[in-house]
Design a protein around this motif. Structure first.
Motif, PDB file in Angstrom:
ATOM      1  N   GLN A  47      -0.667  10.914  -7.980  1.00 44.56           N
ATOM      2  CA  GLN A  47       0.419  10.048  -7.513  1.00 44.56           C
ATOM      3  C   GLN A  47       0.302   9.740  -6.019  1.00 44.56           C
ATOM      4  O   GLN A  47       1.267   9.312  -5.389  1.00 44.56           O
ATOM      5  CB  GLN A  47       1.771  10.703  -7.800  1.00 44.56           C
ATOM      6  CG  GLN A  47       2.101  10.834  -9.272  1.00 44.56           C
ATOM      7  CD  GLN A  47       2.222   9.482  -9.962  1.00 44.56           C
ATOM      8  OE1 GLN A  47       2.955   8.605  -9.494  1.00 44.56           O
ATOM      9  NE2 GLN A  47       1.520   9.303 -11.071  1.00 44.56           N
ATOM     10  N   GLN A  48      -0.887   9.931  -5.439  1.00 43.97           N
ATOM     11  CA  GLN A  48      -1.085   9.652  -4.024  1.00 43.97           C
ATOM     12  C   GLN A  48      -1.138   8.145  -3.784  1.00 43.97           C
ATOM     13  O   GLN A  48      -1.794   7.411  -4.512  1.00 43.97           O
ATOM     14  CB  GLN A  48      -2.373  10.297  -3.533  1.00 43.97           C
ATOM     15  CG  GLN A  48      -2.373  11.820  -3.625  1.00 43.97           C
ATOM     16  CD  GLN A  48      -1.349  12.459  -2.697  1.00 43.97           C
ATOM     17  OE1 GLN A  48      -1.141  12.008  -1.574  1.00 43.97           O
ATOM     18  NE2 GLN A  48      -0.714  13.522  -3.179  1.00 43.97           N
ATOM     19  N   SER A  49      -0.463   7.704  -2.744  1.00 42.24           N
ATOM     20  CA  SER A  49      -0.445   6.277  -2.427  1.00 42.24           C
ATOM     21  C   SER A  49      -1.626   5.913  -1.535  1.00 42.24           C
ATOM     22  O   SER A  49      -2.187   6.752  -0.820  1.00 42.24           O
ATOM     23  CB  SER A  49       0.857   5.901  -1.709  1.00 42.24           C
ATOM     24  OG  SER A  49       0.879   6.453  -0.395  1.00 42.24           O
TER      25      SER A  49
ATOM     26  N   ASP B 263       0.821  -1.212   0.000  1.00 43.93           N
ATOM     27  CA  ASP B 263       0.000   0.000   0.000  1.00 43.93           C
ATOM     28  C   ASP B 263       0.853   1.260   0.000  1.00 43.93           C
ATOM     29  O   ASP B 263       0.411   2.321  -0.435  1.00 43.93           O
ATOM     30  CB  ASP B 263      -0.920   0.028   1.227  1.00 43.93           C
ATOM     31  CG  ASP B 263      -2.131  -0.879   1.055  1.00 43.93           C
ATOM     32  OD1 ASP B 263      -2.273  -1.432  -0.042  1.00 43.93           O
ATOM     33  OD2 ASP B 263      -2.905  -1.020   2.005  1.00 43.93           O
ATOM     34  N   SER B 264       2.089   1.172   0.531  1.00 41.21           N
ATOM     35  CA  SER B 264       2.944   2.353   0.562  1.00 41.21           C
ATOM     36  C   SER B 264       3.366   2.785  -0.839  1.00 41.21           C
ATOM     37  O   SER B 264       3.783   3.924  -1.036  1.00 41.21           O
ATOM     38  CB  SER B 264       4.183   2.080   1.418  1.00 41.21           C
ATOM     39  OG  SER B 264       4.914   0.990   0.884  1.00 41.21           O
ATOM     40  N   LYS B 265       3.236   1.884  -1.819  1.00 44.41           N
ATOM     41  CA  LYS B 265       3.597   2.218  -3.197  1.00 44.41           C
ATOM     42  C   LYS B 265       2.398   2.171  -4.138  1.00 44.41           C
ATOM     43  O   LYS B 265       2.427   2.803  -5.200  1.00 44.41           O
ATOM     44  CB  LYS B 265       4.677   1.262  -3.696  1.00 44.41           C
ATOM     45  CG  LYS B 265       5.992   1.365  -2.919  1.00 44.41           C
ATOM     46  CD  LYS B 265       7.028   0.403  -3.459  1.00 44.41           C
ATOM     47  CE  LYS B 265       8.336   0.511  -2.677  1.00 44.41           C
ATOM     48  NZ  LYS B 265       9.357  -0.435  -3.193  1.00 44.41           N
ATOM     49  N   THR B 266       1.364   1.431  -3.778  1.00 38.40           N
ATOM     50  CA  THR B 266       0.189   1.324  -4.638  1.00 38.40           C
ATOM     51  C   THR B 266      -0.536   2.657  -4.691  1.00 38.40           C
ATOM     52  O   THR B 266      -0.758   3.304  -3.670  1.00 38.40           O
ATOM     53  CB  THR B 266      -0.768   0.250  -4.108  1.00 38.40           C
ATOM     54  OG1 THR B 266      -0.060  -0.989  -4.006  1.00 38.40           O
ATOM     55  CG2 THR B 266      -1.961   0.082  -5.026  1.00 38.40           C
ATOM     56  N   LEU B 267      -0.936   3.079  -5.873  1.00 35.54           N
ATOM     57  CA  LEU B 267      -1.622   4.355  -6.026  1.00 35.54           C
ATOM     58  C   LEU B 267      -3.077   4.236  -5.605  1.00 35.54           C
ATOM     59  O   LEU B 267      -3.755   3.249  -5.892  1.00 35.54           O
ATOM     60  CB  LEU B 267      -1.543   4.832  -7.474  1.00 35.54           C
ATOM     61  CG  LEU B 267      -0.154   5.183  -8.008  1.00 35.54           C
ATOM     62  CD1 LEU B 267      -0.258   5.713  -9.433  1.00 35.54           C
ATOM     63  CD2 LEU B 267       0.548   6.181  -7.113  1.00 35.54           C
TER      64      LEU B 267
ATOM     65  N   HIS C  86      -1.350   4.155   1.095  1.00 38.79           N
ATOM     66  CA  HIS C  86      -0.874   4.375   2.460  1.00 38.79           C
ATOM     67  C   HIS C  86      -1.151   5.800   2.916  1.00 38.79           C
ATOM     68  O   HIS C  86      -1.660   6.024   4.019  1.00 38.79           O
ATOM     69  CB  HIS C  86       0.627   4.097   2.551  1.00 38.79           C
ATOM     70  CG  HIS C  86       1.208   4.462   3.882  1.00 38.79           C
ATOM     71  ND1 HIS C  86       1.175   3.615   4.967  1.00 38.79           N
ATOM     72  CD2 HIS C  86       1.827   5.600   4.300  1.00 38.79           C
ATOM     73  CE1 HIS C  86       1.745   4.211   6.006  1.00 38.79           C
ATOM     74  NE2 HIS C  86       2.155   5.413   5.620  1.00 38.79           N
ATOM     75  N   ASP C  87      -0.825   6.781   2.093  1.00 40.61           N
ATOM     76  CA  ASP C  87      -0.987   8.171   2.528  1.00 40.61           C
ATOM     77  C   ASP C  87      -2.446   8.556   2.705  1.00 40.61           C
ATOM     78  O   ASP C  87      -2.796   9.216   3.697  1.00 40.61           O
ATOM     79  CB  ASP C  87      -0.301   9.121   1.540  1.00 40.61           C
ATOM     80  CG  ASP C  87       1.214   9.169   1.756  1.00 40.61           C
ATOM     81  OD1 ASP C  87       1.658   8.920   2.894  1.00 40.61           O
ATOM     82  OD2 ASP C  87       1.940   9.441   0.793  1.00 40.61           O
TER      83      ASP C  87
END
Length: 257
Positions: A172-174, A6-10, A176-177
């Motif tokens: 480009q929001q992940s 999830d930290s990299k998945t958009l 995770h964020d």
């Protein structure tokens, strides 16, 4: 602490093209079913909630409070009655799904972050096995958790659970964020071109930092209040913890102009 892709998945953000007559944004519930019932009665009886009005739930339906199961059942009832309702995923749903082996993040710290209360609402011991948990939780409840959205966009507003990374473009929001971010978002302006409406971080009252952000989590499960923001007419509806009546305020007057 275990993390995931999830930290990299958009994050997937859906655009809502229709302009509803009213938009009601509901802050974090965290298993506080009783205050939710008071607020829903207020919306229906005092505000004449119509089928054309849009409800947006910002996530964190579960954990910490005593009635997670009942809250999910209420969400499903709303979904059947009002299929256009938006149900966003919170970090607590993300943790639970990871704990159950369905993807997500930080399932290894789920129990100490309110997960024990979730299990108790289903009649389960905090250290029940995964098999026992899945046997006790209705498949419809699991499907609801898996169906939750990362975010939606409507007119000048972006709705997510936690916020956005101000250093990244909107596309480009992940995952995770949008589910987990706190201070880097709440303390900083951003250049997304949208007002971000979010929950996750509890404030004493609705948090306004226009044109950048509006925070709607007012710490109900911590003894404060449930807040619902109506964006079209600028009204704020609140139920104090343990109270049986909702109050309505002009958002401008409530927050000192």
């Amino acid at each position: 602490m275990k993390t995931s892709a999830d930290s990299k998945t958009l994050a997937q953000v859906r655009v809502i093209a229709e302009r509803p007559p009213r938009v009601f944004v509901v802050g974090d519930l965290h298993g506080c079913f009783d205050e939710l019932q008071v607020m829903l009665a207020h919306l229906r009886n005092e505000l004449s909630l119509s089928p054309d009005d849009l409800l947006i739930f910002l996530g964190d339906y579960i954990d910490r409070g005593p009635k997670s199961k009942e809250v999910i059942e209420q969400m499903l009832a709303i979904k059947r009655e009002r299929p256009n309702t938006v149900f966003l995923k919170g970090n607590h749903e993300d943790m639970l799904l990871d704990y159950l082996g369905h993807g997500g993040e930080c399932g290894d710290v789920y129990l100490e972050n309110g997960g024990a209360e979730f299990l108790k609402s289903y009649g389960l011991h905090p250290f029940a096995t995964r098999e026992d948990i899945l046997a006790a939780i209705s498949p419809e409840h699991v499907e609801f958790l898996q169906s939750l959205e990362h975010g939606v966009m409507l007119a000048e507003f972006l709705f997510v659970h936690a916020g956005i990374n101000p250093s990244m473009p909107l596309d480009q929001q992940s995952v995770h964020d949008v589910l987990w971010i706190r201070g880097n978002f709440t303390h900083s302006p951003h250049s997304a071109g949208k007002t971000v409406v979010f929950g996750h971080t509890p404030f004493e009252d609705v948090f306004l930092d226009l044109p950048y952000k509006i925070g709607v989590d007012t710490g109900l499960v911590f003894g404060n209040r449930l807040s619902v923001l109506e964006l079209v007419h600028g009204q704020l509806h609140q139920v104090e913890h343990g109270e049986a009546k909702a109050k309505t305020f002009s958002l401008r007057e409530r927050l000192g102009g």
